[in-house]
Design an enzyme around this catalytic site. Sequence first.
Site, PDB file in Angstrom:
ATOM      1  N   TYR A 162       0.843  -1.211   0.000  1.00  0.00           N
ATOM      2  CA  TYR A 162       0.000   0.000   0.000  1.00  0.00           C
ATOM      3  C   TYR A 162       0.881   1.265   0.000  1.00  0.00           C
ATOM      4  O   TYR A 162       0.648   2.205  -0.781  1.00  0.00           O
ATOM      5  CB  TYR A 162      -0.908  -0.038   1.230  1.00  0.00           C
ATOM      6  CG  TYR A 162      -1.883   1.103   1.347  1.00  0.00           C
ATOM      7  CD1 TYR A 162      -3.046   1.141   0.574  1.00  0.00           C
ATOM      8  CD2 TYR A 162      -1.662   2.151   2.249  1.00  0.00           C
ATOM      9  CE1 TYR A 162      -3.956   2.185   0.704  1.00  0.00           C
ATOM     10  CE2 TYR A 162      -2.562   3.192   2.380  1.00  0.00           C
ATOM     11  CZ  TYR A 162      -3.708   3.210   1.603  1.00  0.00           C
ATOM     12  OH  TYR A 162      -4.597   4.250   1.726  1.00  0.00           O
ATOM     13  N   VAL A 163       1.897   1.264   0.859  1.00  0.00           N
ATOM     14  CA  VAL A 163       2.784   2.433   0.949  1.00  0.00           C
ATOM     15  C   VAL A 163       3.514   2.657  -0.382  1.00  0.00           C
ATOM     16  O   VAL A 163       3.612   3.796  -0.866  1.00  0.00           O
ATOM     17  CB  VAL A 163       3.797   2.255   2.105  1.00  0.00           C
ATOM     18  CG1 VAL A 163       4.885   3.316   2.034  1.00  0.00           C
ATOM     19  CG2 VAL A 163       3.087   2.303   3.450  1.00  0.00           C
ATOM     20  N   LYS A 166       1.186   4.241  -2.791  1.00  0.00           N
ATOM     21  CA  LYS A 166       0.867   5.646  -2.498  1.00  0.00           C
ATOM     22  C   LYS A 166       2.085   6.555  -2.719  1.00  0.00           C
ATOM     23  O   LYS A 166       1.936   7.706  -3.143  1.00  0.00           O
ATOM     24  CB  LYS A 166       0.330   5.780  -1.070  1.00  0.00           C
ATOM     25  CG  LYS A 166      -1.017   5.070  -0.865  1.00  0.00           C
ATOM     26  CD  LYS A 166      -2.097   5.594  -1.820  1.00  0.00           C
ATOM     27  CE  LYS A 166      -3.452   4.972  -1.590  1.00  0.00           C
ATOM     28  NZ  LYS A 166      -4.488   5.489  -2.489  1.00  0.00           N
TER      29      LYS A 166
HETATM   30  P1  NAP Z   1     -13.213   2.279   0.994  1.00  0.00           P
HETATM   31  O1  NAP Z   1     -14.270   2.797   1.890  1.00  0.00           O
HETATM   32  O2  NAP Z   1     -12.717   0.882   1.183  1.00  0.00           O
HETATM   33  O3  NAP Z   1     -13.722   2.465  -0.527  1.00  0.00           O
HETATM   34  C1  NAP Z   1     -12.910   2.046  -1.578  1.00  0.00           C
HETATM   35  C2  NAP Z   1     -13.589   2.347  -2.882  1.00  0.00           C
HETATM   36  O4  NAP Z   1     -12.750   1.901  -3.952  1.00  0.00           O
HETATM   37  C3  NAP Z   1     -14.923   1.643  -3.039  1.00  0.00           C
HETATM   38  O5  NAP Z   1     -15.824   2.489  -3.698  1.00  0.00           O
HETATM   39  C4  NAP Z   1     -14.564   0.446  -3.914  1.00  0.00           C
HETATM   40  O6  NAP Z   1     -15.629  -0.024  -4.701  1.00  0.00           O
HETATM   41  C5  NAP Z   1     -13.509   1.042  -4.809  1.00  0.00           C
HETATM   42  N1  NAP Z   1     -12.676   0.022  -5.425  1.00  0.00           N
HETATM   43  C6  NAP Z   1     -11.889  -0.883  -4.804  1.00  0.00           C
HETATM   44  N2  NAP Z   1     -11.289  -1.672  -5.696  1.00  0.00           N
HETATM   45  C7  NAP Z   1     -11.709  -1.245  -6.920  1.00  0.00           C
HETATM   46  C8  NAP Z   1     -11.433  -1.647  -8.241  1.00  0.00           C
HETATM   47  N3  NAP Z   1     -10.602  -2.676  -8.519  1.00  0.00           N
HETATM   48  N4  NAP Z   1     -12.034  -0.994  -9.256  1.00  0.00           N
HETATM   49  C9  NAP Z   1     -12.887   0.033  -9.000  1.00  0.00           C
HETATM   50  N5  NAP Z   1     -13.185   0.466  -7.776  1.00  0.00           N
HETATM   51  C10 NAP Z   1     -12.604  -0.173  -6.744  1.00  0.00           C
HETATM   52  O7  NAP Z   1     -11.917   3.194   1.052  1.00  0.00           O
HETATM   53  P2  NAP Z   1     -11.725   4.749   1.429  1.00  0.00           P
HETATM   54  O8  NAP Z   1     -11.240   4.811   2.825  1.00  0.00           O
HETATM   55  O9  NAP Z   1     -12.891   5.515   1.002  1.00  0.00           O
HETATM   56  O10 NAP Z   1     -10.466   5.083   0.501  1.00  0.00           O
HETATM   57  C11 NAP Z   1     -10.566   5.856  -0.682  1.00  0.00           C
HETATM   58  C12 NAP Z   1      -9.167   6.264  -1.095  1.00  0.00           C
HETATM   59  O11 NAP Z   1      -8.567   7.029  -0.039  1.00  0.00           O
HETATM   60  C13 NAP Z   1      -8.225   5.085  -1.331  1.00  0.00           C
HETATM   61  O12 NAP Z   1      -7.366   5.364  -2.413  1.00  0.00           O
HETATM   62  C14 NAP Z   1      -7.431   5.015  -0.053  1.00  0.00           C
HETATM   63  O13 NAP Z   1      -6.189   4.413  -0.246  1.00  0.00           O
HETATM   64  C15 NAP Z   1      -7.308   6.481   0.300  1.00  0.00           C
HETATM   65  N6  NAP Z   1      -7.013   6.741   1.712  1.00  0.00           N
HETATM   66  C16 NAP Z   1      -7.905   6.427   2.686  1.00  0.00           C
HETATM   67  C17 NAP Z   1      -7.581   6.701   4.012  1.00  0.00           C
HETATM   68  C18 NAP Z   1      -8.517   6.414   5.145  1.00  0.00           C
HETATM   69  O14 NAP Z   1      -8.129   6.676   6.306  1.00  0.00           O
HETATM   70  N7  NAP Z   1      -9.711   5.911   4.907  1.00  0.00           N
HETATM   71  C19 NAP Z   1      -6.341   7.264   4.329  1.00  0.00           C
HETATM   72  C20 NAP Z   1      -5.461   7.562   3.299  1.00  0.00           C
HETATM   73  C21 NAP Z   1      -5.794   7.305   1.991  1.00  0.00           C
HETATM   74  P3  NAP Z   1     -16.607  -1.209  -4.181  1.00  0.00           P
HETATM   75  O15 NAP Z   1     -17.486  -0.628  -3.128  1.00  0.00           O
HETATM   76  O16 NAP Z   1     -17.386  -1.566  -5.373  1.00  0.00           O
HETATM   77  O17 NAP Z   1     -15.716  -2.264  -3.640  1.00  0.00           O
END
Ligand code: NAP
Length: 254
Positions: A162-163, A166
């Site tokens: 993951y790191v 990113k």
């Molecule tokens: P999340 O709630 O797990 O949602 C992930 C989203 O990505 C879902 O809509 C999922 O769709 C979609 N997805 C996953 N695999 C996919 C694929 N192969 N093709 C198309 N769509 C796909 O995650 P989140 O926390 O909202 O994270 C969103 C972004 O923010 C990510 O890039 C994550 O790395 C980044 N981020 C999050 C945090 C945090 O604290 N939450 C911190 C830093 C960075 P489905 O629902 O259909 O599976």
Amino acid sequence: MADNGKRVIIVTGGSRGIGRAICVAFAGNDTEVFFNYFSPGDPEGEKTAAAETEKMIAEAGGTGKGLWADIASRDETNAFFDQVLEEAGHIDVLVNNAGITKDALIVRMKEADWDAVLNVNLKGPFNCIQIIGKIMMKQRHGRIINIASIVGVTGNAGQANYVASKAGIIGLTKTAAKELAPRGVTVNAVAPGFIVTDMTAVVPEKAREAMLGQIPMGRPGQAEDIAGVVTFLASEQAAYITGQVIHVSGGMYM
Ligand code: NAP
């Protein structure tokens, strides 16, 4: 190909979490939001979460459509963009948000988990930028916003895949920004800290407490905290910002 005359926004992974909040934040009577989703991995299957995002966009006064596509697949991503262009005629904003985690210490990490995370989190955004870069260069305008992470800068034990993805997206952002700037296209990254979503819901209690203890503002972020910065970077006010990584972490990283 008809042009709908609206501001057209593409958000990858808009069915839940941060992506859904971004879709809703862009909703308005002058915008049309397209997002993709992947689970449950069956295009014919139910699209409950995506339908909920569509409903929330409509309630916010906008138009939105969820399309099934695995962002790690070049063919499906091409088909996704083709359909948006077919329906909307152009694309103004791309938000590369879709992301997954498959955590393990390096010595225990499975090759398949390394590949899966890099494919979704880094190859996916590359595919999208390559496809849309050509379109935006021709248009001579466009905004690309990539969702990175605080750990892409700090590192994090147990998340090498993951790191790396990113940190990679930060390099991709800066390179795309340099290549596309002469054609009026800006490319920036937003690096969230600890945001309340399904992704962080699975973090074990002890690790969660340790992370929260590192946030000077004393609280986790909400998806809307990220969405606000994304819409700003897509706005006219941000026209002279490119190649930047904006940390949104309650001061977790300074
Ligand atoms: P999340 O709630 O797990 O949602 C992930 C989203 O990505 C879902 O809509 C999922 O769709 C979609 N997805 C996953 N695999 C996919 C694929 N192969 N093709 C198309 N769509 C796909 O995650 P989140 O926390 O909202 O994270 C969103 C972004 O923010 C990510 O890039 C994550 O790395 C980044 N981020 C999050 C945090 C945090 O604290 N939450 C911190 C830093 C960075 P489905 O629902 O259909 O599976």
